[in-house]
Design a protein around this motif. Structure first.
Motif, PDB file in Angstrom:
ATOM      1  N   PRO A   1       0.830  -1.209   0.000  1.00  0.00           N
ATOM      2  CA  PRO A   1       0.000   0.000   0.000  1.00  0.00           C
ATOM      3  C   PRO A   1       0.866   1.262   0.000  1.00  0.00           C
ATOM      4  CG  PRO A   1      -0.018  -1.040   2.154  1.00  0.00           C
ATOM      5  CD  PRO A   1       0.721  -1.963   1.244  1.00  0.00           C
ATOM      6  N   PRO A   2       0.347   2.365  -0.525  1.00  0.00           N
ATOM      7  CA  PRO A   2       1.110   3.614  -0.592  1.00  0.00           C
ATOM      8  C   PRO A   2       1.551   4.138   0.779  1.00  0.00           C
ATOM      9  CG  PRO A   2      -0.968   3.806  -1.805  1.00  0.00           C
ATOM     10  CD  PRO A   2      -0.980   2.485  -1.118  1.00  0.00           C
ATOM     11  N   ALA A   3       0.895   3.693   1.856  1.00  0.00           N
ATOM     12  CA  ALA A   3       1.253   4.155   3.202  1.00  0.00           C
ATOM     13  C   ALA A   3       2.547   3.528   3.706  1.00  0.00           C
ATOM     14  CB  ALA A   3       0.122   3.853   4.180  1.00  0.00           C
ATOM     15  N   LEU A   4       3.062   2.502   3.003  1.00  0.00           N
ATOM     16  CA  LEU A   4       4.312   1.860   3.396  1.00  0.00           C
ATOM     17  C   LEU A   4       5.436   2.251   2.439  1.00  0.00           C
ATOM     18  CD1 LEU A   4       3.182  -1.759   4.328  1.00  0.00           C
ATOM     19  CD2 LEU A   4       3.835   0.104   5.874  1.00  0.00           C
ATOM     20  N   PRO A   5       6.674   2.267   2.942  1.00  0.00           N
ATOM     21  CA  PRO A   5       7.796   2.539   2.037  1.00  0.00           C
ATOM     22  C   PRO A   5       7.815   1.543   0.883  1.00  0.00           C
ATOM     23  CG  PRO A   5       8.518   2.634   4.335  1.00  0.00           C
ATOM     24  CD  PRO A   5       7.109   2.102   4.328  1.00  0.00           C
ATOM     25  N   PRO A   6       8.326   1.952  -0.277  1.00  0.00           N
ATOM     26  CA  PRO A   6       8.376   1.054  -1.439  1.00  0.00           C
ATOM     27  C   PRO A   6       9.151  -0.228  -1.125  1.00  0.00           C
ATOM     28  CG  PRO A   6       8.992   3.297  -2.048  1.00  0.00           C
ATOM     29  CD  PRO A   6       8.882   3.265  -0.563  1.00  0.00           C
ATOM     30  N   GLY A   7       8.743  -1.310  -1.793  1.00  0.00           N
ATOM     31  CA  GLY A   7       9.424  -2.591  -1.633  1.00  0.00           C
ATOM     32  C   GLY A   7       8.578  -3.659  -0.973  1.00  0.00           C
ATOM     33  N   ALA A   8       7.542  -3.251  -0.247  1.00  0.00           N
ATOM     34  CA  ALA A   8       6.642  -4.213   0.407  1.00  0.00           C
ATOM     35  C   ALA A   8       5.695  -4.805  -0.620  1.00  0.00           C
ATOM     36  CB  ALA A   8       5.840  -3.528   1.512  1.00  0.00           C
ATOM     37  N   GLN A   9       5.245  -6.017  -0.340  1.00  0.00           N
ATOM     38  CA  GLN A   9       4.182  -6.649  -1.123  1.00  0.00           C
ATOM     39  C   GLN A   9       3.063  -7.012  -0.150  1.00  0.00           C
ATOM     40  OE1 GLN A   9       5.336  -9.775  -3.882  1.00  0.00           O
ATOM     41  NE2 GLN A   9       7.457  -9.081  -3.708  1.00  0.00           N
TER      42      GLN A   9
ATOM     43  N   ALA B   1      14.748  -8.083   2.667  1.00  0.00           N
ATOM     44  CA  ALA B   1      15.832  -7.902   3.642  1.00  0.00           C
ATOM     45  C   ALA B   1      16.230  -6.421   3.670  1.00  0.00           C
ATOM     46  CB  ALA B   1      17.019  -8.764   3.262  1.00  0.00           C
ATOM     47  N   GLY B   2      16.422  -5.884   4.874  1.00  0.00           N
ATOM     48  CA  GLY B   2      16.820  -4.493   5.038  1.00  0.00           C
ATOM     49  C   GLY B   2      15.671  -3.499   5.064  1.00  0.00           C
ATOM     50  N   TYR B   3      14.446  -3.962   4.940  1.00  0.00           N
ATOM     51  CA  TYR B   3      13.273  -3.086   4.908  1.00  0.00           C
ATOM     52  C   TYR B   3      13.035  -2.462   6.286  1.00  0.00           C
ATOM     53  CZ  TYR B   3       8.562  -1.592   3.533  1.00  0.00           C
ATOM     54  OH  TYR B   3       7.441  -0.858   3.229  1.00  0.00           O
TER      55      TYR B   3
ATOM     56  N   PRO C   1      15.703  -7.841   8.949  1.00  0.00           N
ATOM     57  CA  PRO C   1      17.064  -8.148   8.502  1.00  0.00           C
ATOM     58  C   PRO C   1      17.125  -9.176   7.361  1.00  0.00           C
ATOM     59  CG  PRO C   1      16.624  -9.226  10.587  1.00  0.00           C
ATOM     60  CD  PRO C   1      15.438  -8.347  10.290  1.00  0.00           C
ATOM     61  N   GLU C   2      16.038  -9.901   7.135  1.00  0.00           N
ATOM     62  CA  GLU C   2      15.971 -10.885   6.061  1.00  0.00           C
ATOM     63  C   GLU C   2      14.571 -10.825   5.462  1.00  0.00           C
ATOM     64  OE1 GLU C   2      15.980 -15.007   7.515  1.00  0.00           O
ATOM     65  OE2 GLU C   2      15.480 -14.232   9.498  1.00  0.00           O
ATOM     66  N   GLU C   3      14.396 -11.404   4.273  1.00  0.00           N
ATOM     67  CA  GLU C   3      13.051 -11.419   3.705  1.00  0.00           C
ATOM     68  C   GLU C   3      12.109 -12.055   4.722  1.00  0.00           C
ATOM     69  OE1 GLU C   3      11.623 -12.220  -0.542  1.00  0.00           O
ATOM     70  OE2 GLU C   3      11.155 -14.097   0.524  1.00  0.00           O
ATOM     71  N   THR C   4      10.993 -11.405   4.949  1.00  0.00           N
ATOM     72  CA  THR C   4      10.076 -11.814   6.009  1.00  0.00           C
ATOM     73  C   THR C   4       8.644 -11.690   5.528  1.00  0.00           C
ATOM     74  OG1 THR C   4      11.644 -11.062   7.692  1.00  0.00           O
ATOM     75  CG2 THR C   4       9.345 -11.275   8.387  1.00  0.00           C
ATOM     76  N   ILE C   5       7.803 -12.623   5.965  1.00  0.00           N
ATOM     77  CA  ILE C   5       6.365 -12.532   5.733  1.00  0.00           C
ATOM     78  C   ILE C   5       5.694 -12.461   7.089  1.00  0.00           C
ATOM     79  CG2 ILE C   5       4.302 -13.674   4.817  1.00  0.00           C
ATOM     80  CD1 ILE C   5       6.095 -14.974   2.704  1.00  0.00           C
ATOM     81  N   ILE C   6       4.868 -11.434   7.268  1.00  0.00           N
ATOM     82  CA  ILE C   6       4.092 -11.298   8.500  1.00  0.00           C
ATOM     83  C   ILE C   6       2.614 -11.300   8.139  1.00  0.00           C
ATOM     84  CG2 ILE C   6       5.871 -10.100   9.831  1.00  0.00           C
ATOM     85  CD1 ILE C   6       4.445  -7.444   9.214  1.00  0.00           C
ATOM     86  N   GLN C   7       1.807 -11.758   9.074  1.00  0.00           N
ATOM     87  CA  GLN C   7       0.359 -11.707   8.921  1.00  0.00           C
ATOM     88  C   GLN C   7      -0.166 -10.717   9.936  1.00  0.00           C
ATOM     89  OE1 GLN C   7      -2.067 -15.149   7.842  1.00  0.00           O
ATOM     90  NE2 GLN C   7      -3.039 -14.940   9.834  1.00  0.00           N
ATOM     91  N   ILE C   8      -0.975  -9.788   9.468  1.00  0.00           N
ATOM     92  CA  ILE C   8      -1.563  -8.763  10.331  1.00  0.00           C
ATOM     93  C   ILE C   8      -3.067  -8.969  10.329  1.00  0.00           C
ATOM     94  CG2 ILE C   8      -1.904  -6.289  10.698  1.00  0.00           C
ATOM     95  CD1 ILE C   8       0.748  -5.862   9.173  1.00  0.00           C
ATOM     96  N   HIS C   9      -3.647  -8.959  11.520  1.00  0.00           N
ATOM     97  CA  HIS C   9      -5.109  -9.004  11.591  1.00  0.00           C
ATOM     98  C   HIS C   9      -5.573  -7.948  12.572  1.00  0.00           C
ATOM     99  CE1 HIS C   9      -4.254 -11.637  15.087  1.00  0.00           C
ATOM    100  NE2 HIS C   9      -5.428 -11.230  15.530  1.00  0.00           N
ATOM    101  N   GLY C  10      -6.765  -7.470  12.338  1.00  0.00           N
ATOM    102  CA  GLY C  10      -7.297  -6.434  13.205  1.00  0.00           C
ATOM    103  C   GLY C  10      -8.696  -6.039  12.789  1.00  0.00           C
TER     104      GLY C  10
END
Length: 153
Positions: free
Chosen positions: A39-47, A69-71, A126-135
């Motif tokens: 989303p535009p609210a996050l720095p570029p590079g996220a999926q 990584a490095g995000y 520090p490395e490629e990471t996948i997180i799940q967010i719920h709310g």
């Protein structure tokens, strides 16, 4: 016999609730997720992949973010609680209004973190990471320093 009757009564009481939620049934194997630019609210590079619901509308939502990584996400807040589960990689989170990567734990796969509504926090990967967010939506991001907001750049 009493235990059997009590168990049967409890199960019978749960059936209407289960039937009522049948319209919301979601099955999301990892290979079925549709990833797109963050989303535009996050720095570029996220999926992002929306698993269930719509974070921009009222109601429950579940989404996944894939971060390289490095995000880094500068200090920010949300209008509702943010609940995060680490699916893979390492998620570093710390509370506060100034980014300091010497603080905060490195949460590994299976870890959970909650940032309460309105609490300033920041994250790095520090490395490629996948997180799940719920709310509970609508969700949003307000940066502590408006100059950090990628929507204004």
């Amino acid at each position: 016999m009493t235990k059997v009757l009590v168990t049967a009564a409890l199960l019978a009481a749960l059936l209407p609730a289960t039937a009522a939620s049948a319209d919301d049934h979601v099955i999301a194997p990892p290979d079925s997720l549709k990833w797109s630019a963050g989303p535009p609210a996050l720095p570029p590079g996220a999926q992002i992949a929306i698993v269930s619901g719509d974070p921009g509308k009222e109601g429950l939502y579940v989404l996944r973010l894939k971060l390289p990584a490095g995000y880094k996400v500068p200090p920010h807040m949300h209008p509702n609680d943010e609940n995060v589960t680490v699916i893979s990689g390492t998620f570093n989170i710390a509370m506060g209004e100034k980014f300091d990567d010497s603080k905060g734990p490195g949460l590994k796969t299976g870890s959970f973190a909650k940032a309460p509504k309105g609490m300033a926090h920041y994250a790095w990967f520090p490395e490629e990471t996948i997180i799940q967010i719920h709310g509970l939506g609508p969700s949003g991001v307000t940066y502590v320093n408006p100059a950090d907001d990628p929507r204004k750049q």
